[in-house]
Design a protein around this motif. Structure first.
Motif, PDB file in Angstrom:
ATOM      1  N   TYR A 134      20.144  14.501  16.721  1.00  0.00           N
ATOM      2  CA  TYR A 134      19.729  15.022  15.418  1.00  0.00           C
ATOM      3  C   TYR A 134      18.571  14.212  14.830  1.00  0.00           C
ATOM      4  N   ALA A 135      18.093  13.240  15.563  1.00  0.00           N
ATOM      5  CA  ALA A 135      16.969  12.428  15.121  1.00  0.00           C
ATOM      6  C   ALA A 135      16.182  11.994  16.347  1.00  0.00           C
ATOM      7  N   ILE A 136      14.893  11.791  16.157  1.00  0.00           N
ATOM      8  CA  ILE A 136      14.041  11.287  17.227  1.00  0.00           C
ATOM      9  C   ILE A 136      13.606   9.886  16.830  1.00  0.00           C
ATOM     10  N   PRO A 137      14.009   8.876  17.577  1.00  0.00           N
ATOM     11  CA  PRO A 137      13.749   7.497  17.163  1.00  0.00           C
ATOM     12  C   PRO A 137      12.279   7.117  17.244  1.00  0.00           C
ATOM     13  N   GLN A 138      11.861   6.329  16.298  1.00  0.00           N
ATOM     14  CA  GLN A 138      10.511   5.775  16.275  1.00  0.00           C
ATOM     15  C   GLN A 138      10.568   4.521  15.408  1.00  0.00           C
ATOM     16  N   GLN A 139       9.552   3.694  15.476  1.00  0.00           N
ATOM     17  CA  GLN A 139       9.522   2.454  14.705  1.00  0.00           C
ATOM     18  C   GLN A 139      10.832   1.674  14.880  1.00  0.00           C
ATOM     19  N   PRO A 140      11.282   1.448  16.124  1.00  0.00           N
ATOM     20  CA  PRO A 140      12.530   0.714  16.309  1.00  0.00           C
ATOM     21  C   PRO A 140      12.401  -0.743  15.874  1.00  0.00           C
ATOM     22  N   TYR A 141      13.550  -1.361  15.584  1.00  0.00           N
ATOM     23  CA  TYR A 141      13.550  -2.735  15.090  1.00  0.00           C
ATOM     24  C   TYR A 141      14.749  -3.498  15.629  1.00  0.00           C
ATOM     25  N   ALA A 142      14.679  -4.820  15.542  1.00  0.00           N
ATOM     26  CA  ALA A 142      15.818  -5.688  15.830  1.00  0.00           C
ATOM     27  C   ALA A 142      15.756  -6.871  14.889  1.00  0.00           C
ATOM     28  N   VAL A 143      16.896  -7.512  14.668  1.00  0.00           N
ATOM     29  CA  VAL A 143      16.986  -8.698  13.818  1.00  0.00           C
ATOM     30  C   VAL A 143      16.900  -9.937  14.704  1.00  0.00           C
ATOM     31  N   LEU A 144      15.906 -10.775  14.433  1.00  0.00           N
ATOM     32  CA  LEU A 144      15.651 -11.972  15.225  1.00  0.00           C
ATOM     33  C   LEU A 144      15.164 -13.094  14.318  1.00  0.00           C
ATOM     34  N   PHE A 145      15.242 -14.317  14.796  1.00  0.00           N
ATOM     35  CA  PHE A 145      14.548 -15.417  14.146  1.00  0.00           C
ATOM     36  C   PHE A 145      13.064 -15.315  14.511  1.00  0.00           C
ATOM     37  N   PHE A 146      12.214 -15.277  13.505  1.00  0.00           N
ATOM     38  CA  PHE A 146      10.775 -15.369  13.731  1.00  0.00           C
ATOM     39  C   PHE A 146      10.331 -16.781  13.399  1.00  0.00           C
ATOM     40  N   TYR A 147       9.458 -17.330  14.233  1.00  0.00           N
ATOM     41  CA  TYR A 147       9.067 -18.719  14.044  1.00  0.00           C
ATOM     42  C   TYR A 147       7.576 -18.917  14.283  1.00  0.00           C
ATOM     43  N   ASN A 148       7.079 -20.010  13.758  1.00  0.00           N
ATOM     44  CA  ASN A 148       5.679 -20.397  13.885  1.00  0.00           C
ATOM     45  C   ASN A 148       5.540 -21.273  15.129  1.00  0.00           C
ATOM     46  N   LYS A 149       4.930 -20.738  16.170  1.00  0.00           N
ATOM     47  CA  LYS A 149       4.813 -21.470  17.423  1.00  0.00           C
ATOM     48  C   LYS A 149       4.032 -22.764  17.259  1.00  0.00           C
ATOM     49  N   ALA A 150       3.035 -22.761  16.407  1.00  0.00           N
ATOM     50  CA  ALA A 150       2.234 -23.963  16.211  1.00  0.00           C
ATOM     51  C   ALA A 150       3.083 -25.091  15.621  1.00  0.00           C
ATOM     52  N   LEU A 151       3.956 -24.753  14.673  1.00  0.00           N
ATOM     53  CA  LEU A 151       4.821 -25.769  14.081  1.00  0.00           C
ATOM     54  C   LEU A 151       5.851 -26.268  15.090  1.00  0.00           C
ATOM     55  N   PHE A 152       6.371 -25.381  15.907  1.00  0.00           N
ATOM     56  CA  PHE A 152       7.308 -25.804  16.952  1.00  0.00           C
ATOM     57  C   PHE A 152       6.621 -26.762  17.924  1.00  0.00           C
ATOM     58  N   ALA A 153       5.424 -26.401  18.351  1.00  0.00           N
ATOM     59  CA  ALA A 153       4.699 -27.252  19.302  1.00  0.00           C
ATOM     60  C   ALA A 153       4.377 -28.607  18.687  1.00  0.00           C
ATOM     61  N   GLY A 154       3.991 -28.600  17.409  1.00  0.00           N
ATOM     62  CA  GLY A 154       3.675 -29.852  16.741  1.00  0.00           C
ATOM     63  C   GLY A 154       4.874 -30.770  16.611  1.00  0.00           C
ATOM     64  N   ALA A 155       6.075 -30.186  16.608  1.00  0.00           N
ATOM     65  CA  ALA A 155       7.303 -30.984  16.529  1.00  0.00           C
ATOM     66  C   ALA A 155       7.824 -31.375  17.906  1.00  0.00           C
TER      67      ALA A 155
END
Length: 479
Positions: free
Chosen positions: A193-214
């Motif tokens: 009854y619906a055609i999926p689009q704009q799918p999503y998931a819940v995740l931690f988003f992080y700043n790679k530069a800050l991770f690398a700096g640490a």
């Protein structure tokens, strides 16, 4: 420096093999605007569109490419985007291409923004012409089940942009399986009854530069690794974690869902006795939140953060991690800028659980295109839907709105590439909030405010457990 197995670079082939989802979702309301075709014609329908019965409509509406050119009349599409959002540009381009191929059809697009959630049902019930509309299928099928058209036969039509594939087969199988699974709980006959689009998931988003700096070389997969990364970030002068009032449910839900699975979390917030709050995992959760607070791993702003303050701090490089949906990079693109190094990872595995959580579960979903079963121009309306979920439009969503496309064999946006790992792990679809929101008023009025007391150090772990057990019993007395 933490040395763990680094994430390998993901090729497009690898991504597609995972049957991945992602997309855009929760946001604040936008003002409704209208983008109408300049030369509206009086709606004229083919003989096959007169029947308003759901099954008859679906059968009569089935067309192929040879008859599409003979379509005529007017099609009205209500969109969940505002006309200032990048999704609107992609939609406008798809509509223009459709009208060029079907010159006797006029399309009116009404950009309602997120106000569509409160406007669509009254409009459908009043009989206003709406042929296609956008909604979250997870909630729309139950709320609007008297208005949605069964799409099974229509989905067998040839797709736009992927030769040799039907519309159904041109879309990611995991998405199609998900929308089909929503029919029975909504009280509808089995089907699509619906055609999926704009799918999503819940995740931690992080700043790679800050991770690398640490000195962090790989994302955490366990809670212990997560805490170790938080310490490295803190030592590097970076606040590790933030959230705001719009998404604080994801943090408590994510922890308990990772430990015990979303079914357990659902039962927890619905337990009328309050005894489930005395489970050892709840005390473990409370003690871990105390650690995050006392060690300074939470942003100092979380007590007063109002959406979108948390995600803006992430985009500005003031904090390293934020638990959110895969629409986040698009929402903060203007703030983050083109050079922001996006990364993502699934909620870490929490120890001492019941083996029903972990990274086999993922909170995911999608927006969807639905059709009004009382539409008088279903053939033309579905032909437009085929353009909207065609490969060109879906890859346009990827390029312009940073959304993972719903079509197979399509290119993903770079900021969401690591989301493929989460989808590869996932075997169970968890609800929004991992079940923590399923207690209704108890969740919003007690669970979340008391969690904030815990996260900000206003209540100790043992007192948290006692308070939640007492409050649950009190709330459900007599119910």
């Amino acid at each position: 420096m933490i040395q763990r197995k680094p994430l390998a670079a993901l090729t497009l082939t690898t991504m597609l093999a995972l049957s991945v989802l992602s997309g855009c979702g929760k946001s604040s309301s936008d003002n409704a605007t209208t983008n109408a075709s300049a030369n509206e014609k009086e709606s004229t329908n083919t003989a096959a569109t007169a029947n308003t019965s759901t099954n008859a409509n679906a059968a009569n509406a089935t067309t192929d490419e040879s008859t599409a050119a003979g379509l005529e009349g007017k099609v009205v599409f209500w969109s969940m985007w505002s006309n200032a959002e990048p999704q609107a540009k992609v939609i406008d381009e798809a509509v223009k291409e459709f009208e060029a191929a079907n010159p006797k059809v006029d399309v009116e697009v009404k950009y309602n923004g997120r106000d569509i959630n409160k406007l669509i049902k009254p409009a459908l019930e009043s009989g206003e012409q709406i042929d296609i509309f956008e909604q979250d299928p997870g909630s729309a099928l139950g709320n609007l089940k008297d208005h949605v058209l069964k799409l099974d036969e229509l989905l067998e039509q040839p797709s736009i942009g992927i030769d040799g594939k039907s519309v159904k087969d041109s879309l990611l199988p995991s998405l199609m399986d998900w929308v089909k699974s929503l029919a029975a709980p909504a009280g509808l006959e089995e089907g699509y009854y619906a055609i999926p689009q704009q799918p999503y998931a819940v995740l931690f988003f992080y700043n790679k530069a800050l991770f690398a700096g640490a000195g962090i070389t790989a994302v955490p997969t366990s809670w212990e690794e997560f805490l170790a990364d938080c310490e490295l970030l803190k030592q590097a002068g970076v606040e590790p974690i933030t959230f705001d009032d719009a998404y604080r449910d994801l943090f408590i839900g994510g922890y308990l869902g990772s430990a015990m699975g979303s079914d357990w979390t659902d039962s927890l917030v619905k337990d009328k006795t309050g005894e489930m709050w005395k489970d050892p995992i709840v005390l473990q959760f409370a003690k871990d939140m105390q650690i995050l607070n006392e060690k300074g791993y939470f942003s100092k702003k979380i007590a007063g953060n109002k959406y979108p303050a948390g995600q803006q701090d992430l985009a500005l490089g003031k904090v390293a991690m934020y638990l959110n949906g895969t629409w986040l990079p698009n929402e903060v693109a203007a703030t983050a800028g083109p050079d922001f190094q996006w990364g993502s990872f699934q909620f870490p595995v929490v120890a001492n659980g019941n083996d029903k959580g972990g990274q086999q579960g993922l909170s995911f979903g999608a927006q969807g295109l639905l059709m009004n079963k009382n539409s008088k121009n279903i053939p033309a309306a579905f032909e437009l839907v085929k353009y909207l979920v065609g490969k060109k439009a879906q890859e346009g969503m990827s390029a312009q709105a940073l959304a993972i496309p719903a079509t197979i064999d399509s290119t993903w946006p770079a900021p969401l590439a690591e989301a493929a790992v989460a989808f590869g792990n996932a075997k169970v679809n968890m609800p929004w909030g991992f079940g923590i929101d399923n207690g209704g008023d108890f969740s919003s009025g007690t669970v979340l405010p008391t969690f904030m007391e815990l996260a900000t150090g206003k209540i100790k772990p043992e007192a948290y457990v006692s308070k939640m057990a007492d409050q649950a019993k009190k709330f459900y007395e007599g119910k």
